[in-house]
Design an enzyme around this catalytic site. Structure first.
Site, PDB file in Angstrom:
ATOM      1  N   GLY A  50       0.839  -1.192   0.000  1.00  0.00           N
ATOM      2  CA  GLY A  50       0.000   0.000   0.000  1.00  0.00           C
ATOM      3  C   GLY A  50       0.871   1.238   0.000  1.00  0.00           C
ATOM      4  CD  GLN A  55       3.688   5.679   2.591  1.00  0.00           C
ATOM      5  OE1 GLN A  55       2.656   5.157   2.176  1.00  0.00           O
ATOM      6  NE2 GLN A  55       4.741   4.977   2.968  1.00  0.00           N
ATOM      7  CB  CYS A  93       5.949   1.942   6.835  1.00  0.00           C
ATOM      8  SG  CYS A  93       5.329   3.445   6.076  1.00  0.00           S
ATOM      9  CG  LEU A  94       6.997   1.170   0.661  1.00  0.00           C
ATOM     10  CD1 LEU A  94       6.345   1.551  -0.662  1.00  0.00           C
ATOM     11  CD2 LEU A  94       8.115   0.162   0.437  1.00  0.00           C
ATOM     12  CG  HIS A 135       0.105   0.858   7.465  1.00  0.00           C
ATOM     13  ND1 HIS A 135       1.170   0.320   8.160  1.00  0.00           N
ATOM     14  CD2 HIS A 135       0.653   1.750   6.593  1.00  0.00           C
ATOM     15  CE1 HIS A 135       2.296   0.879   7.737  1.00  0.00           C
ATOM     16  NE2 HIS A 135       2.018   1.752   6.780  1.00  0.00           N
ATOM     17  CD  GLU A 136      -0.855   2.220   3.058  1.00  0.00           C
ATOM     18  OE1 GLU A 136      -0.408   3.387   2.974  1.00  0.00           O
ATOM     19  OE2 GLU A 136      -0.099   1.230   3.158  1.00  0.00           O
ATOM     20  CG  HIS A 139       0.815   6.538   5.840  1.00  0.00           C
ATOM     21  ND1 HIS A 139       2.036   6.982   6.281  1.00  0.00           N
ATOM     22  CD2 HIS A 139       0.994   5.223   5.541  1.00  0.00           C
ATOM     23  CE1 HIS A 139       2.917   5.981   6.263  1.00  0.00           C
ATOM     24  NE2 HIS A 139       2.306   4.887   5.817  1.00  0.00           N
TER      25      HIS A 139
HETATM   26 CO    CO Z   1       3.170   3.037   5.569  1.00  0.00          CO
END
Ligand code: CO
Length: 156
Positions: A50, A55, A93-94, A135-136, A139
């Site tokens: 995701g 991000q 997480c990226l 999670h997303e 963000h």
């Molecule tokens: Co993330």
């Protein structure tokens, strides 16, 4: 042509800002179209499940998730209901590279959103899909999984 976007790495104030809702009439906007064209390949290239717009440096309420049917965009996603029943699961997480930890999330969520055509949709998600959505969407509210995780570990 799509391009691979740069991922914002923690710490960065962009990741901590509350993101703005997207006006549905702006969905035809060129910049937004381009962004959506690029976010999915960026997520796939980095092996993410995701990716949220902050991000890649945009504080707008847009996420993409790699579902079993391929990348899917969620515009202005909102969790309407979540199960009281929670479960622990490992997350990464990226934007927090090489860090993993256990996060307790609702097992089931009911989420409303708009699709890329601006149509109002809803999804009842379970397990991993419910976890990724939570999670997303975090963000979009400036929350990172490391804020909630226990047993954080680093792995190269
Ligand atoms: Co993330």
């Amino acid at each position: 042509m799509s391009e691979i976007l740069n991922i914002i790495i923690n710490p960065n104030p962009i990741l901590r800002k509350k993101s703005e809702e997207i006006k549905i009439e702006d969905l035809n906007n060129q910049d937004l179209q381009k962004l959506m064209q690029d976010m999915a390949p960026t997520m796939l290239e980095k092996d993410g499940v995701g990716l949220a717009a902050p991000q890649i440096g945009k504080n707008i309420r847009l996420i993409v998730i790699n579902t079993k049917d391929g990348p899917q965009y969620f515009i202005n996603p909102k969790i309407i209901k979540k199960s009281i029943l929670k479960e622990w699961g490992e997350e990464g997480c990226l934007s927090v590279p090489d860090v993993f930890g256990m996060v307790k999330r609702s097992k089931k969520v009911y989420c409303e959103y708009f699709d890329i055509k601006g149509e109002k949709k809803s999804i009842e998600a379970l397990g991993l899909m419910a976890r990724i959505l939570q999670h997303e969407i975090d963000h979009l509210d400036g929350i990172l999984f490391i804020d909630k995780a226990k047993n954080l570990r680093e792995e190269k």
